[in-house]
Design a protein around this motif. Sequence first.
Motif, PDB file in Angstrom:
ATOM      1  N   ALA A   1      -3.124  12.474  13.666  1.00  0.00           N
ATOM      2  CA  ALA A   1      -1.985  12.042  14.487  1.00  0.00           C
ATOM      3  C   ALA A   1      -1.681  13.060  15.588  1.00  0.00           C
ATOM      4  CB  ALA A   1      -0.761  11.818  13.604  1.00  0.00           C
ATOM      5  N   ARG A   2      -1.719  14.344  15.201  1.00  0.00           N
ATOM      6  CA  ARG A   2      -1.378  15.377  16.172  1.00  0.00           C
ATOM      7  C   ARG A   2      -2.374  15.378  17.340  1.00  0.00           C
ATOM      8  NH1 ARG A   2      -0.173  20.862  13.190  1.00  0.00           N
ATOM      9  NH2 ARG A   2       0.883  19.354  11.843  1.00  0.00           N
ATOM     10  N   GLU A   3      -3.662  15.165  16.978  1.00  0.00           N
ATOM     11  CA  GLU A   3      -4.710  15.129  18.010  1.00  0.00           C
ATOM     12  C   GLU A   3      -4.510  13.930  18.937  1.00  0.00           C
ATOM     13  OE1 GLU A   3      -5.083  15.654  14.849  1.00  0.00           O
ATOM     14  OE2 GLU A   3      -6.331  17.452  14.571  1.00  0.00           O
ATOM     15  N   ALA A   4      -4.095  12.808  18.342  1.00  0.00           N
ATOM     16  CA  ALA A   4      -3.873  11.604  19.156  1.00  0.00           C
ATOM     17  C   ALA A   4      -2.753  11.830  20.159  1.00  0.00           C
ATOM     18  CB  ALA A   4      -3.559  10.410  18.255  1.00  0.00           C
ATOM     19  N   VAL A   5      -1.687  12.508  19.679  1.00  0.00           N
ATOM     20  CA  VAL A   5      -0.575  12.825  20.577  1.00  0.00           C
ATOM     21  C   VAL A   5      -1.067  13.724  21.706  1.00  0.00           C
ATOM     22  CG1 VAL A   5       1.656  14.002  20.771  1.00  0.00           C
ATOM     23  CG2 VAL A   5       1.178  12.580  18.768  1.00  0.00           C
ATOM     24  N   ARG A   6      -1.864  14.731  21.327  1.00  0.00           N
ATOM     25  CA  ARG A   6      -2.379  15.679  22.318  1.00  0.00           C
ATOM     26  C   ARG A   6      -3.253  14.962  23.362  1.00  0.00           C
ATOM     27  NH1 ARG A   6      -5.563  19.912  19.307  1.00  0.00           N
ATOM     28  NH2 ARG A   6      -7.142  18.342  19.726  1.00  0.00           N
ATOM     29  N   ASP A   7      -4.121  14.065  22.888  1.00  0.00           N
ATOM     30  CA  ASP A   7      -4.972  13.292  23.803  1.00  0.00           C
ATOM     31  C   ASP A   7      -4.137  12.509  24.807  1.00  0.00           C
ATOM     32  OD1 ASP A   7      -7.132  14.165  22.454  1.00  0.00           O
ATOM     33  OD2 ASP A   7      -7.616  12.237  21.473  1.00  0.00           O
ATOM     34  N   LEU A   8      -3.117  11.842  24.279  1.00  0.00           N
ATOM     35  CA  LEU A   8      -2.266  11.021  25.150  1.00  0.00           C
ATOM     36  C   LEU A   8      -1.529  11.887  26.160  1.00  0.00           C
ATOM     37  CD1 LEU A   8      -0.737   8.403  22.680  1.00  0.00           C
ATOM     38  CD2 LEU A   8      -2.250   7.930  24.615  1.00  0.00           C
ATOM     39  N   GLU A   9      -0.955  12.994  25.671  1.00  0.00           N
ATOM     40  CA  GLU A   9      -0.221  13.894  26.568  1.00  0.00           C
ATOM     41  C   GLU A   9      -1.155  14.417  27.660  1.00  0.00           C
ATOM     42  OE1 GLU A   9       2.914  14.164  26.698  1.00  0.00           O
ATOM     43  OE2 GLU A   9       3.810  13.951  24.707  1.00  0.00           O
ATOM     44  N   GLY A  10      -2.403  14.700  27.271  1.00  0.00           N
ATOM     45  CA  GLY A  10      -3.404  15.176  28.229  1.00  0.00           C
ATOM     46  C   GLY A  10      -3.643  14.149  29.323  1.00  0.00           C
ATOM     47  N   MET A  11      -3.785  12.908  28.903  1.00  0.00           N
ATOM     48  CA  MET A  11      -4.003  11.839  29.876  1.00  0.00           C
ATOM     49  C   MET A  11      -2.782  11.649  30.765  1.00  0.00           C
ATOM     50  SD  MET A  11      -5.946   8.773  27.962  1.00  0.00           S
ATOM     51  CE  MET A  11      -7.328   9.053  26.877  1.00  0.00           C
ATOM     52  N   LEU A  12      -1.602  11.794  30.158  1.00  0.00           N
ATOM     53  CA  LEU A  12      -0.367  11.639  30.933  1.00  0.00           C
ATOM     54  C   LEU A  12      -0.216  12.772  31.946  1.00  0.00           C
ATOM     55  CD1 LEU A  12       2.007  10.414  28.088  1.00  0.00           C
ATOM     56  CD2 LEU A  12       1.212   9.085  30.046  1.00  0.00           C
ATOM     57  N   ASP A  13      -0.694  13.996  31.567  1.00  0.00           N
ATOM     58  CA  ASP A  13      -0.663  15.123  32.502  1.00  0.00           C
ATOM     59  C   ASP A  13      -1.464  14.788  33.748  1.00  0.00           C
ATOM     60  OD1 ASP A  13       0.883  16.711  30.917  1.00  0.00           O
ATOM     61  OD2 ASP A  13      -0.791  17.795  29.999  1.00  0.00           O
ATOM     62  N   LEU A  14      -2.637  14.198  33.525  1.00  0.00           N
ATOM     63  CA  LEU A  14      -3.516  13.858  34.644  1.00  0.00           C
ATOM     64  C   LEU A  14      -2.895  12.786  35.534  1.00  0.00           C
ATOM     65  CD1 LEU A  14      -7.008  13.739  32.885  1.00  0.00           C
ATOM     66  CD2 LEU A  14      -6.107  15.534  34.374  1.00  0.00           C
ATOM     67  N   ALA A  15      -2.190  11.866  34.882  1.00  0.00           N
ATOM     68  CA  ALA A  15      -1.640  10.725  35.622  1.00  0.00           C
ATOM     69  C   ALA A  15      -0.278  11.033  36.230  1.00  0.00           C
ATOM     70  CB  ALA A  15      -1.526   9.523  34.696  1.00  0.00           C
ATOM     71  N   ALA A  16       0.276  12.204  35.840  1.00  0.00           N
ATOM     72  CA  ALA A  16       1.676  12.475  36.159  1.00  0.00           C
ATOM     73  C   ALA A  16       1.994  12.387  37.650  1.00  0.00           C
ATOM     74  CB  ALA A  16       2.067  13.855  35.631  1.00  0.00           C
ATOM     75  N   GLY A  17       2.930  11.558  37.968  1.00  0.00           N
ATOM     76  CA  GLY A  17       3.499  11.517  39.313  1.00  0.00           C
ATOM     77  C   GLY A  17       4.966  11.826  39.139  1.00  0.00           C
ATOM     78  N   GLY A  18       5.784  11.381  40.065  1.00  0.00           N
ATOM     79  CA  GLY A  18       7.221  11.547  39.853  1.00  0.00           C
ATOM     80  C   GLY A  18       7.690  10.495  38.880  1.00  0.00           C
ATOM     81  N   GLY A  19       8.985  10.398  38.708  1.00  0.00           N
ATOM     82  CA  GLY A  19       9.545   9.304  37.936  1.00  0.00           C
ATOM     83  C   GLY A  19       9.388   9.432  36.447  1.00  0.00           C
ATOM     84  N   TRP A  20       9.287   8.308  35.780  1.00  0.00           N
ATOM     85  CA  TRP A  20       9.295   8.247  34.326  1.00  0.00           C
ATOM     86  C   TRP A  20       7.964   8.677  33.736  1.00  0.00           C
ATOM     87  CZ3 TRP A  20      12.651   7.683  30.457  1.00  0.00           C
ATOM     88  CH2 TRP A  20      12.178   7.268  29.206  1.00  0.00           C
ATOM     89  N   ARG A  21       8.006   9.622  32.793  1.00  0.00           N
ATOM     90  CA  ARG A  21       6.802   9.962  32.048  1.00  0.00           C
ATOM     91  C   ARG A  21       6.933   9.366  30.655  1.00  0.00           C
ATOM     92  NH1 ARG A  21       3.040  14.838  31.430  1.00  0.00           N
ATOM     93  NH2 ARG A  21       2.406  14.697  29.255  1.00  0.00           N
ATOM     94  N   PRO A  22       5.986   8.487  30.274  1.00  0.00           N
ATOM     95  CA  PRO A  22       6.112   7.822  28.974  1.00  0.00           C
ATOM     96  C   PRO A  22       6.152   8.822  27.817  1.00  0.00           C
ATOM     97  CG  PRO A  22       4.436   6.743  30.302  1.00  0.00           C
ATOM     98  CD  PRO A  22       4.821   7.999  31.030  1.00  0.00           C
ATOM     99  N   PRO A  23       7.214   8.802  27.012  1.00  0.00           N
ATOM    100  CA  PRO A  23       7.251   9.669  25.845  1.00  0.00           C
ATOM    101  C   PRO A  23       6.281   9.175  24.770  1.00  0.00           C
ATOM    102  CG  PRO A  23       9.222   8.302  25.929  1.00  0.00           C
ATOM    103  CD  PRO A  23       8.440   7.998  27.163  1.00  0.00           C
ATOM    104  N   VAL A  24       5.780  10.117  23.975  1.00  0.00           N
ATOM    105  CA  VAL A  24       4.862   9.771  22.890  1.00  0.00           C
ATOM    106  C   VAL A  24       5.589   9.997  21.569  1.00  0.00           C
ATOM    107  CG1 VAL A  24       2.619  10.253  21.828  1.00  0.00           C
ATOM    108  CG2 VAL A  24       2.891  10.488  24.315  1.00  0.00           C
TER     109      VAL A  24
END
Length: 324
Positions: free
Chosen positions: A205-228
């Motif tokens: 589970a922890r790795e899955a969260v990390r993977d998602l956060e990593g992808m969100l870092d790459l996609a990060a723009g302004g505005g809403w960042r999807p919480p995991v």
Amino acid sequence: MTVDIEDLLGKARLGEADPASKVALARLISLVERGGEPARAVGRLAYPLSGSAYTIGVTGAPGAGKSTLNDTLITQARRDGSVAVLAIDPTSPFTGGAILGDRLRMNEHYQDSGVYIRSMATRGHLGGLAFAVPETVRLLDAAGFSTVVIETVGVGQVEVEVAGAADTTVVVVNPGWGDAVQANKAGLMEIADVFAVNKADRPGAREAVRDLEGMLDLAAGGGWRPPVVTTVASTGEGVAELYSAISKHRSHLVDSGELDTRRSHRIAEELSRVLRRRLEEWVGSRWSDPEVEQVRKRCERREIDLYSAADQIVRQVLGAAIGD
Ligand SMILES: Nc1nc2c(ncn2[C@@H]2O[C@H](COP(=O)(O)OP(=O)(O)O)[C@@H](O)[C@H]2O)c(=O)[nH]1
Ligand SMILES: [Mg+2]
């Protein structure tokens, strides 16, 4: 056989005050599912009465735990009013194993007049799903439900589109290498407002969260960042946090004015879809009309090219007669 749709809608709108309202609602949804003129009649009446429900899309791979999650999510959302769940999931409808494994809670919802659960068969629907789902959601909205949850499997363009058309979209993934990557491929990253890493009782589970956060870092723009959020739907762990993340997203949409923008876009898109469908039907029904046939024949004889023929049909025939 004539059905008094107005009468049915009136009954459906009695809501919690009248247990029979669910029967009327079920009949209206069946009409929408079957399509055609009765479905349009339902849509015409429901439309002006809709616009107050908050819609939540829940999507993810088959077996990810969406229905189990929704079962507890209902209890959370119930505090904010009545809740309807529309499950469009051919692999495990709401009546599947998840619910049967927890009869007690199912009963609790079943007896609750403020909760309505309906599964919609996708088989034989083909393109109809894109029409029937938003129409049914509007109907539930018009019937007075405060929250409408739409569950779809996150595979297939229409299913992803349908889930992404909600006010808040929750993408459910599971621990295990590659699930986040799969979600990315299926186009789920773009539609996610909130991520639930469900089955967090399993390793990874922890790795899955990390993977998602990593992808969100790459996609990060302004505005809403999807919480995991991590959840164990089978025990209800983390579901309160999930609902709180959904509520935060809702506040963000309201405060930023984005909710209105999103909803306007959605209606414009749907209007365009309804219009295109209407035109397609029109072309089909008039294909053998003498005026159309005349142009068609000329085109077949190569006296007129395809584009000029189409233009001519639009101008002369469609332009004059589309109103009827
Ligand atoms: N271990 C574990 N099993 C779960 C969890 N959530 C759901 N399940 C099980 O996963 C299976 C699929 O769940 P379901 O809700 O039907 O998945 P859906 O297809 O996404 O709607 C069922 O057997 C559930 O009991 C969880 O958090 N942990
Ligand atoms: Mg399901």
